[in-house]
Each structure stands twice: as structure tokens, then as C-alpha cells.
Enzyme design. Structure first.
Site, PDB file in Angstrom:
ATOM      1  N   SER A  39       0.835  -1.197   0.000  1.00 20.95           N
ATOM      2  CA  SER A  39       0.000   0.000   0.000  1.00 20.95           C
ATOM      3  C   SER A  39       0.877   1.257   0.000  1.00 20.95           C
ATOM      4  CB  SER A  39      -0.965  -0.030   1.190  1.00 20.95           C
ATOM      5  OG  SER A  39      -1.943   0.976   1.089  1.00 20.95           O
TER       6      SER A  39
ATOM      7  N   HIS B  68      -3.945  -0.923  -4.372  1.00 28.61           N
ATOM      8  CA  HIS B  68      -5.393  -1.167  -4.227  1.00 28.61           C
ATOM      9  C   HIS B  68      -6.074  -0.859  -5.563  1.00 28.61           C
ATOM     10  CE1 HIS B  68      -4.966  -1.381   0.182  1.00 28.61           C
ATOM     11  NE2 HIS B  68      -4.252  -0.276   0.107  1.00 28.61           N
TER      12      HIS B  68
ATOM     13  N   GLU C 223      -4.899  -5.683  -4.872  1.00 27.52           N
ATOM     14  CA  GLU C 223      -4.684  -6.178  -3.513  1.00 27.52           C
ATOM     15  C   GLU C 223      -4.270  -7.654  -3.536  1.00 27.52           C
ATOM     16  OE1 GLU C 223      -8.272  -5.319  -1.381  1.00 27.52           O
ATOM     17  OE2 GLU C 223      -7.862  -3.166  -1.284  1.00 27.52           O
TER      18      GLU C 223
END
Length: 289
Positions: free
Chosen positions: A137, A179, A206
Site C-alpha cells: 500500500s 489497491h 490487492e
């Protein structure tokens, strides 16, 4: 066969860049690969939870999964401010690591405390000597020289719907977004790349990672897809479009790369693909249940 005894084997600079929300409780396929690259039971992993607002919980979670996957106890480096990024003891931990992992959260926290500091320099040295550097992330976005630090989500690319901030510069010529499919970030990455066509956009789903070796080739791992956006030959109205307007982008090339794909970032092309048959794996697992 020639013996390698007494001869030092060169370690290839390796980045392990995860799109976020990787499995930590099941097979943990993506994180298992990171631990293996770091040396498994002989690894010295340093966790950087700085991006998170819940550092204690993040440390506990990753310590649990990394040790379950065979790594010894985990060290933690998390400077509370930029001044603390000069701490020699923290620098020493990074210099001794075989694997470094940056958690998710706010990439702006990372950009405030690492690039241009002794800790940032230690990360660059670690990469040069072949220590695997992983990030998920926010920890994925910070890898590149320029990162998306904020922006609107959605499929349609729009003018000025994102912002670039300096990253660590561990991988050149690339903008990384994470994401990707789950938060519909296709539009903002396309807008960024269309406005800076010398940069290649890489969007990672993800529970999916790209393993970048020798600063050039990456292989995809995990359950999703890595997208590569190439606007080098595209036409766009980005110089003239008003703020918030949908962008015209014509001639962009998009690569959709699931696990088993190997891609050349220098030549911007697919070089290999080994079908992983995820549907077969799921069917077999269900049959055995």
C-alpha cells in the site's frame, strides 16, 4: 560444474511491491515469498510501520505472520519525526537487515521521514547490496522517485485529480499505484502517466505483488493483477484541459499481468508468462475440503 565455494555470489537488487490487503492469516502466499527472499529462517527482517496510525497493531500483526512463516524475531524502525531519521542505531538496523518491509497507511508520513535522510540513504544502500525491500500500500507507493500522494478515485482520467510527491527513488521511471482495481484507481494513474509520458504507470491489485529484480524485470505473484500503463506514444489534451475535466488519452497501451507474468520495464514489454491456473487450484482445494 564450477564450484562457487570461496566465491562471493552477487545479490541482485530486489524490490517486493505489494498492492495492499495481502493475506496474513491463510496461506499468506505473497508474504511467504517475501520471507523466502529475505532468507527464511536465517533472515533479519526490519519492519517499518511509520505510515500507519496504528503502529502497535501493525507491528503485532506482521510479527505474527513473519514468525509463523519461519522468520526469526522482527526488529522495528519507526522514526517519529525527520530529526529521528538521523538516529545511528536505527540506521544500523537497516544496514544489517536481509529484508526490510514498509507497512501501509499514509505515504506522506513516509515521504516526510525517509527521502533525503540517513534512514533513506540506508534504504538505498540496502537495495544496492541485494537486501530485499518490500512494501505494501503506502509502502509500495514510496518505492519510486515520484509517487501519488493523494487524488480522486474512479475509472475516468481527469485533469489534476492527483498529486505527485518525492519518493525513495528505488525504482526509476515508474509511478506505482496500489489497491488498484479494488479502489478504482485506473483513472488517476492514467491521468498522471498521460501528463508525464516518460513515466510508466504500474497499478497493483490487492493481495498481489511485483518482484522487481536488477531494477528492470518484474514477476507477478498473488491472486490479482498488475497493470502497466504506457503513454509514450499516446496523444492527450492534458496541457489544455481545465481542472477536473475528463482527459482525452488516445493510443495508450495497457498490459494486464496476472501471477506468472514477467515484464521488462526497460523495453516495456512482456518477456514470459507461465500459466498458474488459479481456477484449478481453487477447484482442487474445494474438492479436498
Amino acid at each position: 560444474m564450477a564450484s562457487t565455494q570461496g566465491r562471493k555470489v552477487r545479490k541482485v537488487p530486489t524490490l517486493f511491491i505489494i498492492g495492499g490487503a495481502e493475506d496474513r492469516v491463510g496461506k499468506a502466499t505473497v508474504l511467504r515469498r517475501f520471507v523466502r527472499l529475505a532468507g527464511g529462517r536465517r533472515s533479519r527482517i526490519v519492519l517499518i510501520p511509520t505510515a500507519s496510525s496504528f503502529e502497535d497493531e501493525v507491528v503485532a500483526s506482521y510479527r505474527d505472520v513473519f514468525t509463523r512463516l519461519g522468520a526469526p524475531d522482527i526488529e522495528v524502525v519507526s522514526p517519529p519525526n525527520r530529526v529521528s531519521a538521523h538516529d545511528e542505531e536505527l540506521v544500523a538496523l537497516l544496514d544489517q537487515a536481509t529484508g526490510i518491509f514498509m507497512s501501509g497507511g499514509s505515504q506522506l508520513k513516509l515521504s516526510q521521514r525517509f527521502p533525503g535522510t540517513p534512514l533513506g540513504d540506508a534504504l538505498a544502500r540496502a537495495h544496492d547490496r541485494g537486501t530485499v525491500i518490500g512494501g505494501t500500500s503506502a509502502g509500495a507507493s514510496i518505492m519510486s522517485q515520484f509517487m501519488i500522494s493523494m487524488g480522486e478515485e474512479g475509472v475516468t482520467p481527469r485533469q489534476r485529480y492527483g498529486q505527485l510527491t518525492a519518493g525513495l527513488g528505488l525504482i526509476d521511471g515508474v509511478i506505482i499505484d496500489q489497491h488498484f482495481a479494488q479502489r478504482s484507481r485506473y483513472g488517476r494513474l492514467m491521468a498522471m502517466v498521460a501528463a508525464s509520458p516518460n513515466l510508466i504507470g504500474v497499478g497493483i491489485d490487492e493481495d498481489t505483488a511485483i518482484e522487481v529484480r536488477d531494477r528492470r524485470f518484474f514477476t507477478v505473484h498473488g491472486s490479482g493483477v498488475a497493470f502497466v500503463l504506457d503513454c509514450r506514444a499516446a496523444e492527450t489534451d492534458a496541457p489544455d484541459a481545465r481542472r477536473g475535466a475528463p482527459l482525452m488519452v488516445s493510443g495508450a497501451v495497457v498490459h494486464s499481468l496476472p501471477a506468472g507474468a514477467t515484464f521488462d520495464l526497460s523495453e516495456v514489454r512482456l518477456v514470459d508468462f507461465v500459466e498458474k491456473h488459479p481456477d484449478v487450484a481453487v477447484a482442487l482445494a474445494t474438492a479436498k475440503a
